[in-house]
Design a protein around this motif. Structure first.
Motif, PDB file in Angstrom:
ATOM      1  N   MET A 235       0.821  -1.209   0.000  1.00  0.00           N
ATOM      2  CA  MET A 235       0.000   0.000   0.000  1.00  0.00           C
ATOM      3  C   MET A 235       0.856   1.261   0.000  1.00  0.00           C
ATOM      4  SD  MET A 235      -3.037  -1.136  -0.215  1.00  0.00           S
ATOM      5  CE  MET A 235      -4.070   0.282   0.170  1.00  0.00           C
ATOM      6  N   ASP A 236       2.151   1.089  -0.175  1.00  0.00           N
ATOM      7  CA  ASP A 236       3.091   2.200  -0.265  1.00  0.00           C
ATOM      8  C   ASP A 236       3.782   2.115  -1.618  1.00  0.00           C
ATOM      9  OD1 ASP A 236       4.863   4.294   1.528  1.00  0.00           O
ATOM     10  OD2 ASP A 236       6.108   3.175   0.103  1.00  0.00           O
ATOM     11  N   VAL A 237       3.968   3.268  -2.282  1.00  0.00           N
ATOM     12  CA  VAL A 237       4.552   3.292  -3.623  1.00  0.00           C
ATOM     13  C   VAL A 237       5.952   2.689  -3.625  1.00  0.00           C
ATOM     14  CG1 VAL A 237       5.336   4.804  -5.480  1.00  0.00           C
ATOM     15  CG2 VAL A 237       3.165   5.275  -4.330  1.00  0.00           C
ATOM     16  N   THR A 238       6.773   3.066  -2.651  1.00  0.00           N
ATOM     17  CA  THR A 238       8.140   2.562  -2.597  1.00  0.00           C
ATOM     18  C   THR A 238       8.173   1.047  -2.464  1.00  0.00           C
ATOM     19  OG1 THR A 238       8.929   4.622  -1.591  1.00  0.00           O
ATOM     20  CG2 THR A 238      10.327   2.676  -1.333  1.00  0.00           C
ATOM     21  N   VAL A 239       7.361   0.522  -1.554  1.00  0.00           N
ATOM     22  CA  VAL A 239       7.322  -0.921  -1.331  1.00  0.00           C
ATOM     23  C   VAL A 239       6.829  -1.652  -2.578  1.00  0.00           C
ATOM     24  CG1 VAL A 239       6.335  -2.764   0.079  1.00  0.00           C
ATOM     25  CG2 VAL A 239       6.964  -0.596   1.142  1.00  0.00           C
TER      26      VAL A 239
END
Length: 267
Positions: A235-239
């Motif tokens: 749910m995080d762009v980086t992840v």
């Protein structure tokens, strides 16, 4: 942190949705059925006659498998707040992710493993990767280190790859697939650069189980196959944009050489 602005953010939310629908080769009717809305309503969204709600944008993006970064772009274009954070790995909220990456890299020893971002830039690696990148030109090892460039550049790993045309074909095929999925212009520029490198391209036989990487090293020719690990339901762009590329021995000789080297390094 909000998603960084991409080259498509200047377009309207309807134009962005239409772009991704066409990327996925779906008609308005097909997408409307998947989203359980009328084709007319979807048409109004694409033409700008109707302003989509955040819930509608996320529903459409899920059906189109739009990357999280670009979902934020569509939300911003519609005047809504981004739904997905973009965090640096050194932030406190990302400690569990950073610990997981370190645990995977350490657990892969004595076999090579690297973490890359969406543009194939190296984020982290274990010590065993030194066996793969030995004798590469220093200019290719200056951060950010692009793994595909390092692999295929004539001053990189390429001169030591015994099956270079086959490995080039494998990497370029993966890059083609990623570009179709993301539409990322930076990856398109990287692909254009890589295609100019010498080495040829061979297609992998259909009956092959995996594509090997056969590499000249100080321990003779080592043979690897690779696997890719990504985070589930990020749910995080980086992840969402991180991938772990791990290399396993493709034959007993390679396994023995790597295990022996690992014992020598530990002693």
């Amino acid at each position: 942190m909000a998603s960084q602005v991409t080259e498509r953010t200047r377009e309207t939310p309807g134009e962005l949705i239409r772009h991704w629908r066409k990327q996925r080769h779906l008609t308005q009717q097909e997408l409307s059925i998947r989203c359980r809305v009328s084709a007319r309503h979807l048409s109004f969204i694409e033409t700008g006659r109707s302003r989509p709600t955040p819930a509608m944008i996320i529903r459409v993006c899920e059906e189109l498998d739009v990357p999280l970064r670009h979902r934020n772009d569509i939300l911003l274009a519609a005047g809504h707040a981004p739904a997905y954070s973009e965090s640096s790995l050194d932030q406190p909220s990302m400690r569990s992710v950073s610990r997981a990456l370190i645990q995977i890299l350490d657990g892969q020893m004595p076999y090579p493993s690297i973490v890359v971002d969406r543009h194939w830039d190296m984020v982290d690696a274990n010590a065993a990767i030194d066996r793969l990148i030995a004798d590469c030109d220093e200019s290719l090892l200056e951060p950010p280190v692009n793994v595909l460039r390092l692999s295929l550049h004539p001053k990189g790993v390429a001169p030591r790859i015994r099956n270079l045309p086959q490995w080039r074909g494998h990497l370029l095929s993966r890059l083609d697939h990623q570009i179709r999925a993301t539409g990322d212009p930076e990856l398109e520029r990287l692909r254009a650069e890589l295609r100019k490198y010498p080495g040829g391209v061979d297609h992998v036989p259909a009956n092959s189980l995996v594509v090997p990487l056969r590499l000249d090293t100080g321990s003779g020719v080592l043979s690897f196959f690779s696997t890719t690990t990504v985070f589930g339901t990020p749910m995080d762009v980086t992840v969402a944009e991180l991938a772990i590329e791990s290399f396993f021995p493709a034959d007993p000789e390679t396994a023995a050489a790597l295990n022996d080297h690992g014992k020598d390094s530990a002693s």
